[in-house]
Design a protein around this motif. Structure first.
Motif, PDB file in Angstrom:
ATOM      1  N   ALA A 493     -12.816  -7.677  -2.478  1.00 45.27           N
ATOM      2  CA  ALA A 493     -14.064  -6.791  -3.284  1.00 45.27           C
ATOM      3  C   ALA A 493     -13.735  -5.444  -3.917  1.00 45.27           C
ATOM      4  N   PRO A 494     -14.293  -4.821  -4.747  1.00 41.06           N
ATOM      5  CA  PRO A 494     -14.691  -3.579  -5.054  1.00 41.06           C
ATOM      6  C   PRO A 494     -14.505  -2.551  -4.668  1.00 41.06           C
ATOM      7  N   ASN A 495     -15.111  -2.433  -3.132  1.00 40.32           N
ATOM      8  CA  ASN A 495     -14.846  -0.987  -2.712  1.00 40.32           C
ATOM      9  C   ASN A 495     -13.941  -1.211  -1.120  1.00 40.32           C
ATOM     10  N   ASP A 496     -13.401  -2.817  -0.700  1.00 37.02           N
ATOM     11  CA  ASP A 496     -12.482  -2.832  -0.388  1.00 37.02           C
ATOM     12  C   ASP A 496     -11.922  -1.721  -0.199  1.00 37.02           C
ATOM     13  N   PRO A 497     -11.167  -1.205   0.981  1.00 39.28           N
ATOM     14  CA  PRO A 497     -10.686   0.429   1.518  1.00 39.28           C
ATOM     15  C   PRO A 497      -8.455   0.191   0.812  1.00 39.28           C
ATOM     16  N   LYS A 498      -8.426  -1.558   0.465  1.00 37.14           N
ATOM     17  CA  LYS A 498      -6.881  -2.028   0.552  1.00 37.14           C
ATOM     18  C   LYS A 498      -7.088  -1.805  -1.213  1.00 37.14           C
ATOM     19  N   TRP A 499      -8.382  -2.005  -1.629  1.00 34.94           N
ATOM     20  CA  TRP A 499      -7.911  -2.474  -3.012  1.00 34.94           C
ATOM     21  C   TRP A 499      -8.474  -1.225  -3.786  1.00 34.94           C
ATOM     22  N   PHE A 500      -9.107   0.306  -2.949  1.00 35.48           N
ATOM     23  CA  PHE A 500      -8.959   1.379  -3.207  1.00 35.48           C
ATOM     24  C   PHE A 500      -7.260   2.303  -2.926  1.00 35.48           C
ATOM     25  N   ALA A 501      -6.956   1.500  -2.680  1.00 34.06           N
ATOM     26  CA  ALA A 501      -4.964   2.052  -1.553  1.00 34.06           C
ATOM     27  C   ALA A 501      -4.878   1.866  -2.775  1.00 34.06           C
ATOM     28  N   THR A 502      -4.516   0.523  -3.550  1.00 32.78           N
ATOM     29  CA  THR A 502      -4.486   0.094  -4.870  1.00 32.78           C
ATOM     30  C   THR A 502      -5.016   0.966  -6.181  1.00 32.78           C
ATOM     31  N   LEU A 503      -5.230   0.846  -5.885  1.00 27.77           N
ATOM     32  CA  LEU A 503      -5.731   2.242  -7.606  1.00 27.77           C
ATOM     33  C   LEU A 503      -4.836   3.214  -7.236  1.00 27.77           C
ATOM     34  N   THR A 504      -4.973   3.807  -5.939  1.00 24.61           N
ATOM     35  CA  THR A 504      -4.072   4.999  -5.592  1.00 24.61           C
ATOM     36  C   THR A 504      -2.641   5.537  -5.931  1.00 24.61           C
ATOM     37  N   ALA A 505      -2.288   3.895  -5.597  1.00 22.70           N
ATOM     38  CA  ALA A 505      -0.924   3.730  -5.900  1.00 22.70           C
ATOM     39  C   ALA A 505      -0.188   3.793  -7.374  1.00 22.70           C
ATOM     40  N   MET A 506      -1.366   2.224  -7.853  1.00 26.72           N
ATOM     41  CA  MET A 506      -1.226   2.519  -9.562  1.00 26.72           C
ATOM     42  C   MET A 506      -1.160   3.814 -10.354  1.00 26.72           C
ATOM     43  N   GLU A 507      -1.930   4.668  -9.866  1.00 28.85           N
ATOM     44  CA  GLU A 507      -2.379   5.616 -10.682  1.00 28.85           C
ATOM     45  C   GLU A 507      -1.273   6.808 -10.074  1.00 28.85           C
ATOM     46  N   GLU A 508      -0.391   6.910  -9.286  1.00 33.68           N
ATOM     47  CA  GLU A 508       0.645   7.826  -8.896  1.00 33.68           C
ATOM     48  C   GLU A 508       1.961   7.188  -9.286  1.00 33.68           C
ATOM     49  N   ASP A 509       2.015   5.882  -9.978  1.00 29.88           N
ATOM     50  CA  ASP A 509       3.437   5.593  -9.753  1.00 29.88           C
ATOM     51  C   ASP A 509       2.686   4.683 -11.282  1.00 29.88           C
TER      52      ASP A 509
END
Length: 611
Positions: A493-509
């Motif tokens: 789901a696009p609003n899943d907390p684990k998906w938000f966390a994945t986007l944040t990690a990708m943005e950092e790396d």
């Protein structure tokens, strides 16, 4: 002076069987004939001395050059502003028939629109990547360049009483040179024809003008089928035309790019031949064109795929190869052209593609996603098509849970790539939906069980608690931008907390000033030397992911910034380097199709911000 123009300093023309690149100074420096994947006739893009070219430019004095496409067409205009006048070179190829043919025509229409302009013309073909000699025969009406069995004929464009472009000089290296003076209102030039049935002939300007008008009418008629009415219409129209130009009309195959050997790093060795049809790339392209309302390309590609499946039944380890030549053959042996120096010294220059024998399990998910999208647009799989699709799913049911080489075709060995599992899940999910909607026969319960096993496995092994992200492959902590598609395909789901966390990690790396790298090769060795730029497909997929997650302002900013990297003609290569330069093969289907997807998604999200 650098003899190699920037990769970005090119436009593309084509006839739906092959294509040519024209640099900003009016030089055709890449042209393969009679097909995209045929040997080159002009290849100066990869070796300015040995590759061959067709050059038209003002003869004297300083000049300024500008390029544009004739609106809503694939007709390229190069304008030259000189102290004495303004001239134009209008380059186009009338669409070939849907029958494979050796006969192709490249028109170079020269016209003076103000004052007087003298043009210098030089035609210097170098056949078979510069490996085959030729002879040159000049006549009163043109030239024959003979490299049996291939011939290239130059027809002069002139009025019957006009001696211009008749006084041609054959040089010691079997090239042809001529000077062509024009005054305001005059139209002259020449036509390069492969597989001509007769000798060179004089062509009247009025005939060339009619060919120009017919070609423009074709492209405008095709583009009129688009249903897109969003914010970036002109940009998407150009990307749609670019994708169409990479379609091989006789079979419906779509090439990944019309070029070979353009580097992912200047001076580096990541130089690949993309003039073939990848199941993945073509499936993505069909999906994107369907999103704009173009259905004919999907139907043609579906027939091509069914033919590939039938031809390969029982003869290979997989139901489909990952790539083919445009005619459907699969002999893509990779060799190097050691006599060519490569674009700005980027060696080796490769033709063929050694990745053709790799196992890439994700291709079946992209295929089924496009087939399902076509179904939603009213294109249903017939009996033969459904037999192929169900056969693929039966095979995948026995083979999805094994290491493969992955979407990026790394040469560091097989691994349990999360993206491969994700797209296997997509294949089963879309196959089940098609079967149930169309009442097609098949072991749906088995497919459903496999789909659910993959789902559970990805959540168990693809999620890394320490990184708080879905990772590139199982038992690692490396991130990979291919997983930006997880929410888009409906796995998470696009609003899943684990998906938000994945986007944040990708943005950092992986994200640098909105541009996205595929992965970190230092953290995930890929078996290849050198580095590369940011991958434009991933950047547009990032826009998709941001929009789906509700970050609309950020998504629009990333998209608008990405548009600033496009060329003067709105074209994109595969990658963008540290200084904003276009890198890799050009133009790249991956980039243009993902641009379309991102714009359509972003348009919808902006129009419906609350769902």
């Amino acid at each position: 002076m650098d003899p190699y123009p920037l990769i970005a300093d090119h436009g593309m023309i084509g006839d739906l069987q092959t294509a040519a690149l024209v640099s900003g100074d009016g030089t055709v420096d890449w042209f393969c004939c009679p097909r995209f994947d045929s040997p080159s006739v002009f290849g100066a893009l990869l070796d300015h001395r040995r590759g061959g070219h067709c050059r038209v430019r003002p003869a004297e004095g300083p000049y300024t050059a500008r390029q544009l496409y004739f609106p809503d067409t694939a007709i390229l205009i190069t304008r030259f502003m000189t102290p004495s006048g303004t001239g134009e070179v209008v380059d186009f190829m009338p669409p070939a028939s849907t029958r494979a043919t050796d006969n192709h025509r490249l028109y170079r229409m020269l016209r003076c629109v103000r004052g007087n302009v003298d043009f210098d013309v030089e035609v210097a073909p170098r056949f078979d990547y510069g490996r085959r000699e030729h002879t040159t025969h000049a006549t009163g009406h043109g030239v024959i360049f003979d490299s049996a069995p291939f011939t290239l004929t130059l027809h002069a464009v002139r009025e019957p009483d006009d001696e211009r472009l008749v006084q041609m000089r054959v040089t010691d290296d079997n090239a042809v040179r001529a000077r062509l003076p024009l005054s305001a209102g005059q139209v002259r030039g020449f036509v390069l024809e492969s597989g001509a049935e007769g000798p060179p002939r004089s062509i009247r300007p009025a005939e060339v003008v009619r060919a120009f008008e017919d070609t423009a009418r074709f492209w405008r008629g095709w583009l009129a089928k688009s249903t897109y009415r969003g914010r970036w219409r002109e940009t998407l129209n150009r990307s749609a035309v670019t994708l169409k130009l990479m379609t091989y009309a006789p079979t419906g195959a779509i090439v990944a790019a019309p070029t070979a050997g353009l580097p992912e790093q200047i001076g580096g060795g990541r130089n690949w031949d993309y003039r073939y049809t990848w199941i993945r790339d073509a499936s993505f392209a069909v999906y994107s064109l369907l999103g704009l309302g173009f259905t004919e390309e999907a139907a043609d590609f579906a027939r091509w795929l069914a033919d590939r499946y039938q031809a390969g039944r029982g003869g290979g380890a997989t139901p489909l190869d990952i790539m083919y030549k445009v005619d459907g053959s699969s002999d893509l042996a990779e060799v190097t052209l050691d006599h060519w120096e490569g674009y700005r010294g980027s060696r080796p220059v490769r033709i063929g593609n050694g990745a053709a024998g790799q196992l890439q399990l994700d291709i079946y998910g992209e295929l089924f996603d496009s087939v399902y999208h076509a179904h939603q647009h009213g294109l249903q799989a017939g009996h033969r098509g459904w037999q192929a699709l169900s056969g693929v799913l039966d095979w995948l049911g026995d083979n999805w849970d094994q290491p493969d080489e992955g979407i990026w075709e790394t040469r560091g060995g097989r691994a349990d790539f999360t993206y491969a599992r994700l797209m296997s899940w997509v294949a089963f999910d879309r196959g089940i939906r098609i079967a149930e909607t169309l009442r097609r026969p098949g072991p749906v319960d088995r497919w459903r069980a496999q789909r659910d096993r993959i789902y559970a496995q990805i959540w168990r092994r693809g999620w890394h608690p320490g990184r708080r992200a879905f990772v590139q492959r199982y038992d690692s902590d490396v991130l990979d931008a291919s997983l930006l598609r997880m929410a888009q395909v409906g796995f998470v789901a696009p609003n899943d907390p684990k998906w938000f966390a994945t986007l944040t990690a990708m943005e950092e790396d992986l994200v640098a000033d909105s541009l996205v790298y595929r992965y970190d090769p230092n953290a995930s060795p890929d078996g290849l030397p050198g580095d590369e730029g940011t991958f434009s497909l991933c950047t547009f997929n990032y826009v998709n992911a941001l929009a789906g997650a509700g970050y609309l302002d950020k998504a629009r900013l990333v998209f608008e910034k990405m548009l600033t990297y496009g060329t003067h003609l709105g074209l994109y290569a595969e990658e963008i380097g540290p200084t904003g330069e276009q890198l890799g093969n050009f133009p790249q289907a991956f980039t243009h199709l993902s641009l379309i997807d991102a714009a359509v998604t972003l348009d919808h999200a902006l129009d419906h911000p609350h769902g």
